[in-house]
Scaffold this motif. Structure first.
Motif, PDB file in Angstrom:
ATOM      1  N   TYR A  71     -78.894 -27.365  42.594  1.00 26.08           N
ATOM      2  CA  TYR A  71     -77.821 -27.740  41.171  1.00 26.08           C
ATOM      3  C   TYR A  71     -78.225 -29.170  40.372  1.00 26.08           C
ATOM      4  O   TYR A  71     -79.088 -29.875  41.225  1.00 26.08           O
ATOM      5  CB  TYR A  71     -77.288 -27.618  41.330  1.00 26.08           C
ATOM      6  CG  TYR A  71     -76.324 -28.098  42.697  1.00 26.08           C
ATOM      7  CD1 TYR A  71     -75.124 -29.466  42.034  1.00 26.08           C
ATOM      8  CD2 TYR A  71     -75.954 -27.768  44.266  1.00 26.08           C
ATOM      9  CE1 TYR A  71     -75.282 -30.407  43.820  1.00 26.08           C
ATOM     10  CE2 TYR A  71     -75.829 -28.328  44.852  1.00 26.08           C
ATOM     11  CZ  TYR A  71     -75.533 -29.721  44.621  1.00 26.08           C
ATOM     12  OH  TYR A  71     -74.744 -30.939  45.740  1.00 26.08           O
ATOM     13  N   HIS A  89     -68.133 -27.449  37.010  1.00 31.13           N
ATOM     14  CA  HIS A  89     -69.292 -26.738  36.386  1.00 31.13           C
ATOM     15  C   HIS A  89     -69.964 -26.077  37.325  1.00 31.13           C
ATOM     16  O   HIS A  89     -71.036 -24.841  37.977  1.00 31.13           O
ATOM     17  CB  HIS A  89     -70.109 -27.300  35.549  1.00 31.13           C
ATOM     18  CG  HIS A  89     -71.869 -27.421  35.251  1.00 31.13           C
ATOM     19  ND1 HIS A  89     -71.173 -26.126  34.693  1.00 31.13           N
ATOM     20  CD2 HIS A  89     -72.609 -27.574  35.261  1.00 31.13           C
ATOM     21  CE1 HIS A  89     -72.967 -25.851  34.468  1.00 31.13           C
ATOM     22  NE2 HIS A  89     -73.579 -26.392  34.500  1.00 31.13           N
ATOM     23  N   THR A  93     -70.812 -22.030  38.816  1.00 28.66           N
ATOM     24  CA  THR A  93     -71.997 -21.643  38.309  1.00 28.66           C
ATOM     25  C   THR A  93     -72.555 -21.109  39.180  1.00 28.66           C
ATOM     26  O   THR A  93     -73.203 -19.626  39.793  1.00 28.66           O
ATOM     27  CB  THR A  93     -73.198 -23.004  37.745  1.00 28.66           C
ATOM     28  OG1 THR A  93     -72.801 -23.434  36.904  1.00 28.66           O
ATOM     29  CG2 THR A  93     -74.848 -22.170  37.884  1.00 28.66           C
ATOM     30  N   SER A  96     -70.579 -17.915  39.936  1.00 29.08           N
ATOM     31  CA  SER A  96     -71.021 -16.935  38.795  1.00 29.08           C
ATOM     32  C   SER A  96     -72.641 -15.874  39.708  1.00 29.08           C
ATOM     33  O   SER A  96     -72.747 -15.341  38.710  1.00 29.08           O
ATOM     34  CB  SER A  96     -71.549 -17.731  37.575  1.00 29.08           C
ATOM     35  OG  SER A  96     -69.755 -17.884  37.473  1.00 29.08           O
ATOM     36  N   SER A  97     -73.417 -17.288  40.226  1.00 31.93           N
ATOM     37  CA  SER A  97     -74.660 -16.650  40.044  1.00 31.93           C
ATOM     38  C   SER A  97     -74.760 -15.957  41.412  1.00 31.93           C
ATOM     39  O   SER A  97     -75.314 -15.255  41.622  1.00 31.93           O
ATOM     40  CB  SER A  97     -75.441 -18.317  40.752  1.00 31.93           C
ATOM     41  OG  SER A  97     -75.884 -19.511  39.386  1.00 31.93           O
TER      42      SER A  97
END
Length: 367
Positions: A71, A89, A93, A96-97
């Protein structure tokens, strides 16, 4: 090694190794100014990337899949102003990923072990906090990350500290250790940002402390100092990186903050302890996580049953209607027909009929 380096995505998840039919996912998360490859690769001439070059041999008897997560870990991701959004964020992420990656492979219930360096541990903590708080059925797949996480190895992650100024100094020191000196010298505004308003980081640690008893955790702290503005000091000292917590393992690694996560051989300081923990966690995780998923599914079914009962109670104006209980046949009640003749003589929400959790999987059981 060049092939591995070029394969790893700078942003997002990359699978770097997998045995046949893996039963455990191990995810590596770098810290401030880190990289999903260089954070874990030695700086010596042989350029060893230990998650691929060393670890599979140790874990040969276990079926594992190894992934890196990358990231944008620029310094502003961990300073205030927009930092609240950025840490959130990155954590969102990551969750979710990982959920998407595992859902596509139909392995949402596979155990997870995280390996985190420095402030990457805060991103993992924030992700687990978010996933634990999922209540909507529409995004239950995100909660799977929380349910499936078995263990976390924290290498040089700050875990405590209530003084805002001290947080600022700690972040400043981490920046000095991982960023070029010229960057620090040419960014005077950075120091002020680092020294103030870092409550976000404190809140993450505070919220995570409430759930950490659920996980198997290993704290690793650096024992070698780093040159910071002409003086040598520990970037994240033992008290912060490895506080004494009941049920948590802790150990010092004979390396500085930047190199404590880089192992150039199986003889490198700290490597055997890290590898042994991953081997042990990989061995024990499948049984424990399978029990947790049984509990999770029972809990979800009970909630859905209660929700359906509430909907029915409202729909029938508080009449004595319970899920799974037959309704009176209104076609033979001698009154105006309320149900079409083709309707069944009972209303049953069979999707919500479940067995109560057995004693062996009590909701109070502590795993």
């Amino acid at each position: 090694m060049a092939d591995i380096q070029s394969k790893i995505k700078q942003v997002g998840l990359t699978q770097v190794y997998s045995s046949k039919d893996p039963t455990v996912d191990i995810v590596f998360v770098h810290g401030l100014n880190g990289h999903p490859y260089s954070t874990w690769a030695s700086k010596s001439g042989n350029n060893v990337f230990w998650p691929v070059d060393l670890l599979p041999e140790i874990l040969e008897s276990k079926r594992v899949r190894l992934l890196t997560y990358g990231y944008n870990a620029g310094v502003h991701a961990f300073t205030d102003g927009t930092s609240n959004d950025r840490i959130h964020h990155h954590a969102e992420t990551l969750a979710s990923s990982l959920a998407a990656n595992r859902s596509l492979r139909e392995c949402l219930e596979r155990p997870i072990i995280f390996v985190c360096h420095s402030l990457g541990g805060l991103v993992v903590k924030r992700a687990l906090i978010q996933c634990e708080n999922v209540t909507s059925e529409k995004i239950e797949h995100l909660r799977s990350i929380y349910v499936s996480t078995y263990g976390i190895l924290f290498l040089g992650t700050p875990h405590n500290g209530s003084d805002v100024a001290k947080w600022g100094l700690l972040l400043q020191n981490i920046c000095s250790a991982v960023l070029p000196k010229r960057f620090i010298e040419t960014s005077p505004h950075l120091i002020g940002a680092l020294r103030t308003n870092n409550e976000t980081l404190q809140n993450i640690n505070s919220l995570f402390a409430e759930m950490m008893g659920r996980f198997h955790i290993y704290f690793f702290h650096e024992t070698r100092s780093t040159d910071v503005k002409g003086t040598r000091e520990l970037i994240v000292d033992e008290n912060s990186a490895a506080p004494y917590v009941e049920g948590v393992e802790r150990m010092g690694i004979e390396a500085d903050h930047s190199t404590m996560c880089k192992f150039d051989s199986e003889n490198a300081p700290g490597y055997e302890a890290v590898a042994e923990a991953l081997l042990r966690y990989s061995r024990d995780a499948p049984e424990i996580i399978s029990h947790r998923w049984l509990e999770e599914k029972n809990t979800r079914a009970i909630k859905r049953k209660a929700k359906a009962q509430e909907i029915f109670d409202g729909a029938f104006g508080g009449a004595d209607v319970s899920i799974g209980r037959s309704m009176p046949d209104l076609r033979t009640a001698g009154t105006t027909q309320l149900l079409p003749s083709s309707s069944a003589s009972s209303i049953t929400l069979r999707d919500y009929e479940i067995e109560e959790p057995s004693d062996s999987y009590s909701m109070n059981r502590n795993f």
